[in-house]
Enzyme design. Structure first.
Site, short mmCIF file in Angstrom:
data_model
loop_
_atom_site.label_atom_id
_atom_site.label_comp_id
_atom_site.label_asym_id
_atom_site.label_seq_id
_atom_site.Cartn_x
_atom_site.Cartn_y
_atom_site.Cartn_z
CB CYS A 61 -0.98 -0.02 1.17
SG CYS A 61 -2.35 1.17 1.00
NE ARG A 71 -10.34 4.34 1.94
CZ ARG A 71 -9.23 4.97 2.30
NH1 ARG A 71 -9.01 6.19 1.88
NH2 ARG A 71 -8.32 4.38 3.04
CG HIS A 89 -3.80 -3.41 4.00
ND1 HIS A 89 -2.60 -2.87 4.41
CD2 HIS A 89 -4.38 -2.47 3.21
CE1 HIS A 89 -2.47 -1.65 3.91
NE2 HIS A 89 -3.52 -1.39 3.16
#
Length: 252
Positions: A107, A141, A204
């Protein structure tokens, strides 16, 4: 930097030490990314090598004899905190990358190892140019569970939560193609990036507990570079398999 390396003892170790350096865990450690370093520590031990786990934070002296580098994600504020220090270390990190040091970049550090990250307000955070990628912040998002079909590691499972959208240049190839989820951006269906021995990803969760094939790639590559060969052990993958089964059933 943590002055004392953490190690996990295991019977029969004697194949040598592999040193794992985690970049900026104080500021770039979100959504469980610390777990990636812990998985490497444990699996190195299972393979019969001695793990040495070090932290590198802003202002620390950079460790010598780096075998594996791990970097996590963080908020925009975390990226701003490490920006100047990362630029100071750019030449050394580029040399390590070009020399084939295995790296896992998640990320935020995936973004900053690229050319730049332009926030949605127009501020430009320069990257260090290891990866031929660029990232633009958006109001969209990208969040949820992800499945990625990869040519090297089979099905990769994880969780994404980012508003930065990354485009790959000709100097890198994607880690894989999204079968569920979004990945690098909302348009091309790719997730992550591969360059030399670098694995970069938005996933993640943390990534490695559910994807031991990537962990073993990093360990095998490090051992081959350092010792000339890799002698695998017998890792216990029962919990990884259960985690993968559970993650694969989750909705987006």
């Amino acid at each position: 930097m943590n002055p004392e390396a953490n190690s996990v003892p295991a019977a029969g170790q004697g194949k040598g030490t592999l040193r794992v350096v985690q970049l900026y865990p104080r500021d770039m450690n979100i959504y469980g990314d610390w777990g990636n370093a812990l998985v490497l520590q444990r699996r190195i031990s299972w393979h019969g090598y001695t793990p040495e786990l070090l932290e590198y934070n802003v202002g620390d002296p950079f460790p010598d004899d780096v075998d594996i580098i791990v970097g996590g994600g963080g908020q925009d504020s975390g990226q701003l905190v490490i920006q100047e220090d990362l630029q100071d270390r750019a030449a050394a990190l580029r040399d390590l990358a070009e020399d084939g040091t295995p790296m896992l970049l998640i990320c935020g550090l995936y973004q900053l190892f690229g050319r730049f990250f332009k926030t949605r307000t127009g501020a430009v955070i320069p990257g260090i140019g290891v990866l031929d990628v660029e990232t633009h912040g958006t109001d969209e998002r990208l969040i949820g569970n992800v499945k990625v079909a990869t040519p090297e590691f089979g099905e990769v499972l994880g969780y994404e939560n980012h508003s930065g959208q990354t485009s790959l240049g000709s100097g890198v190839r994607p880690l894989g193609t999204t079968a569920k989820g979004t990945g690098n951006n909302s348009s091309d269906g790719h997730e992550g990036a591969r360059y030399r021995n670098i694995v970069a990803s938005y996933l993640h969760g943390s990534l490695l507990p559910k994807n031991p094939a990537i962990a073993d790639f990093l360990i095998r590559t490090a051992a081959e570079r350092k010792f000339g060969s890799f002698q695998p052990g017998q890792p216990d993958d029962r919990y990884a398999e259960l985690a993968r089964e559970h993650a694969a059933r989750r909705p987006r």
